[in-house]
Design a protein around this motif. Structure first.
Motif, short mmCIF file in Angstrom:
data_model
loop_
_atom_site.label_atom_id
_atom_site.label_comp_id
_atom_site.label_asym_id
_atom_site.label_seq_id
_atom_site.Cartn_x
_atom_site.Cartn_y
_atom_site.Cartn_z
N LYS A 1 26.03 40.25 43.51
CA LYS A 1 26.63 39.70 44.69
C LYS A 1 27.16 38.43 44.41
N LEU A 2 26.23 37.86 43.73
CA LEU A 2 26.67 36.33 43.73
C LEU A 2 27.49 36.05 42.48
N THR A 3 27.81 36.85 41.71
CA THR A 3 28.65 36.78 40.38
C THR A 3 29.96 36.80 40.77
N GLY A 4 30.82 36.79 39.60
CA GLY A 4 32.16 36.95 39.86
C GLY A 4 32.69 38.32 39.62
N LEU A 5 31.79 39.35 39.56
CA LEU A 5 32.09 40.68 39.29
C LEU A 5 32.62 41.38 40.40
N ARG A 6 33.81 42.03 40.24
CA ARG A 6 34.54 42.75 41.06
C ARG A 6 34.90 44.15 40.55
N ILE A 7 34.34 45.23 41.49
CA ILE A 7 34.81 46.62 40.93
C ILE A 7 35.98 47.23 42.00
N HIS A 8 37.05 47.57 41.07
CA HIS A 8 38.17 48.35 41.92
C HIS A 8 38.01 49.77 41.82
N ASP A 9 38.37 50.49 42.85
CA ASP A 9 38.36 52.06 42.64
C ASP A 9 39.66 52.51 43.41
N LYS A 10 40.20 51.60 43.92
CA LYS A 10 41.63 52.16 44.89
C LYS A 10 43.19 52.05 43.96
N LEU A 11 42.85 51.37 42.90
CA LEU A 11 44.01 51.09 42.23
C LEU A 11 44.57 51.97 41.44
N ARG A 12 45.98 52.69 41.43
CA ARG A 12 46.35 53.61 40.92
C ARG A 12 47.47 53.40 39.74
N SER A 13 48.38 52.60 40.05
CA SER A 13 49.37 52.36 39.02
C SER A 13 49.29 51.05 38.40
N ILE A 14 50.15 50.88 37.37
CA ILE A 14 50.14 49.75 36.73
C ILE A 14 50.62 48.49 37.31
N ASN A 15 51.32 48.68 38.46
CA ASN A 15 51.91 47.82 39.20
C ASN A 15 50.87 47.02 40.13
N GLU A 16 50.03 48.08 40.47
CA GLU A 16 48.88 47.71 41.39
C GLU A 16 47.66 46.92 40.47
N VAL A 17 47.72 47.49 39.25
CA VAL A 17 46.74 46.74 38.28
C VAL A 17 47.19 45.19 38.05
N SER A 18 48.80 45.10 37.72
CA SER A 18 49.23 43.81 37.33
C SER A 18 49.04 42.82 38.26
N LYS A 19 49.35 43.29 39.55
CA LYS A 19 49.22 42.49 40.98
C LYS A 19 47.73 41.90 40.95
N GLN A 20 46.68 42.72 40.90
CA GLN A 20 45.33 42.26 41.20
C GLN A 20 45.07 41.47 39.94
N ILE A 21 45.43 41.79 38.89
CA ILE A 21 44.97 40.77 37.59
C ILE A 21 45.44 39.17 38.08
N ARG A 22 46.79 39.16 38.34
CA ARG A 22 47.41 38.24 38.69
C ARG A 22 46.85 37.31 39.81
N ARG A 23 46.48 38.15 40.88
CA ARG A 23 45.97 37.58 41.95
C ARG A 23 44.45 36.93 42.01
N ARG A 24 43.88 37.65 41.00
CA ARG A 24 42.36 36.95 40.41
C ARG A 24 42.39 36.27 39.71
N HIS A 25 43.33 36.28 38.69
CA HIS A 25 43.57 34.95 37.92
C HIS A 25 43.89 33.80 38.51
N TYR A 26 44.73 33.89 39.47
CA TYR A 26 45.20 32.77 40.14
C TYR A 26 44.01 32.09 41.09
N ALA A 27 43.17 32.98 41.49
CA ALA A 27 42.25 32.61 42.39
C ALA A 27 41.08 32.01 41.46
N ALA A 28 41.10 32.47 40.52
CA ALA A 28 39.95 31.87 39.63
C ALA A 28 39.96 30.26 39.28
N GLU A 29 41.08 29.96 39.42
CA GLU A 29 41.33 28.24 39.32
C GLU A 29 40.84 27.66 38.04
N GLY A 30 40.94 28.18 36.89
CA GLY A 30 40.64 27.72 35.61
C GLY A 30 39.19 28.26 35.06
#
Length: 415
Positions: free
Chosen positions: A261-290
């Motif tokens: 729980k203290l690591t940076g691992l996140r598991i997603h089971d509700k995504l369905r489309s490539i648009n949802e995948v793309s948005k999540q990747i962008r969102r997480r990458h931006y939040a990672a701050e380098g």
């Protein structure tokens, strides 16, 4: 609101003022009022100031009652991003600003659903889309600046490490811009291999952020795979852990749950489309701050395209192309799992090749690396990873010991 990121960007300008002319930020992107004043003054000076006192004088000329002090500016000068991360930081800041404008416009439309407010929402969304896919004028100056920085500074190894032999074959690990596709027939262990890669990445890459996207399991089922691997426990016991897990195994599971729980691992089971995948990747990458980031997608055949009416090979091409463009744009690696055609089962030699990939043309074209998991001919406890295409290094075979019940992959030493 990301005040730490604002500080790093301003700190970079103060440390290296010529960055402002190469990558000027808008004061509207900043939330903190003092930060807005600093950026506004930099625009007035056109980025030309010799020290913080000269910049402070410009700030006071615009606002004699400013709360910005020389001490503020000196402290900010010690808080900057690495040169190679600066453009990413700028992109994140602008993205957050534009995303907030979309949210505000949407709220305004919900309160007063007029045609004018509806058009405002569309305009804000268009602005955001244009920022995410910026027009490239072909300017080489930003890249040249990175080269200049690397000539005089030790380049940080930002590759994502997993298995030792696999890292070597990939030229040192998985780097930004890499789409790695791993194909296998059902039951060979592609999900388990992804779990092992993710755990190795957590162990070997400090502060790494990982998205594991599963399209055929629940989050709980996927987490049980991680716990089986981490605790060296038979995964079947997780079907009824209260009954089947021994007392010491329960303690191990609880410890590993607290740790993971203290690591940076996140598991997603509700995504369905490539648009949802793309948005999540962008969102997480931006939040990672380098921080280092990697995404695992299990698996290609279950990802929905934007248009279900297209032929399947066109749909697959859309998905893999979007993922490849994301790896380049965000400078991240993505690992994509895929099933192989059934035809392989009818062959005497069941060693997979590139033509065994479903809709192989687009997958092969867009992937930097294509590898296959398959059972060893002579020893069914061994699973081979055959790298058939590799733009980044060597092709060849790596042998793994695979304990299926415990989701455990281990690289075997090369003879």
């Amino acid at each position: 609101m990301n005040l730490e990121l604002e500080k790093k960007i301003i700190g970079s300008y103060l440390t290296d003022s010529h960055l402002f002319n190469l990558h000027p930020a808008s004061e509207t992107w900043f939330h903190d009022y003092k930060h807005k004043e600093i950026i506004k003054a930099m625009h007035i000076l056109k980025g030309r100031f010799s020290d913080v006192s000269e910049l402070l004088a410009a700030i006071k000329q615009e606002n004699p009652k400013t709360l910005v002090t020389e001490t503020n500016l000196e402290m900010l000068s010690f808080d900057s991003t690495y040169a190679k991360d600066f453009r990413t930081a700028m992109s994140v800041l602008e993205h957050d600003y534009l995303e907030n404008r979309v949210i505000q416009a949407t709220l305004k439309y919900n309160e007063n659903p007029t045609e004018k407010n509806k058009q405002l929402v569309k305009d804000r969304i268009r602005e955001q889309e244009e920022q995410e896919t910026p027009y490239d004028k072909g300017d080489i100056k930003p890249v040249a600046e990175e080269f200049v920085w690397e000539l005089h500074n030790e380049k940080e190894d930002d590759s994502v490490k997993t298995f030792e032999r696999l890292d070597k074959m990939l030229g040192g690990g998985m780097t930004g811009g890499m789409l790695v596709t791993i194909g296998a027939r059902p039951g060979i262990g592609k999900t388990a291999f992804g779990v092992n890669m993710a755990i190795k990445a957590l162990e070997q890459n400090e502060n790494i952020q990982i998205d594991f996207m599963t399209f055929e399991m629940t989050k709980k089922q996927m987490l049980s795979r991680f716990l089986a691997r981490l605790g060296d426990i038979n995964s079947m016991k997780f079907r009824n852990p209260h009954r089947y897990l021994k007392s010491d195994e329960k303690q191990t599971v609880e410890k590993n749950l607290n740790d993971i729980k203290l690591t940076g691992l996140r598991i997603h089971d509700k995504l369905r489309s490539i648009n949802e995948v793309s948005k999540q990747i962008r969102r997480r990458h931006y939040a990672a701050e380098g921080k280092p980031y990697i995404c695992f997608i299990d698996y290609l055949g279950l990802v929905q395209p934007t248009n279900d009416n297209q032929p399947r090979h066109v749909q697959v091409a859309e998905i893999t192309r979007e993922l490849k463009l994301l790896t380049n744009e965000l400078n991240i690696p993505v690992v994509l799992f895929s099933q192989l055609n059934r035809g392989i089962e009818g062959r005497q030699d069941k060693t997979p090749n590139l033509s065994d990939l479903r809709e192989s043309g687009a997958v092969e074209q867009d992937s930097n690396v294509v590898a296959f998991l398959y059972e060893d001919k002579e020893d069914d406890s061994i699973v081979n990873l055959g790298i058939a295409k590799n733009r980044e290094g060597m092709v060849g075979k790596i042998e793994y010991s695979f304990i299926k019940s415990k989701m455990y992959f281990e690289e075997l030493e090369k003879e």
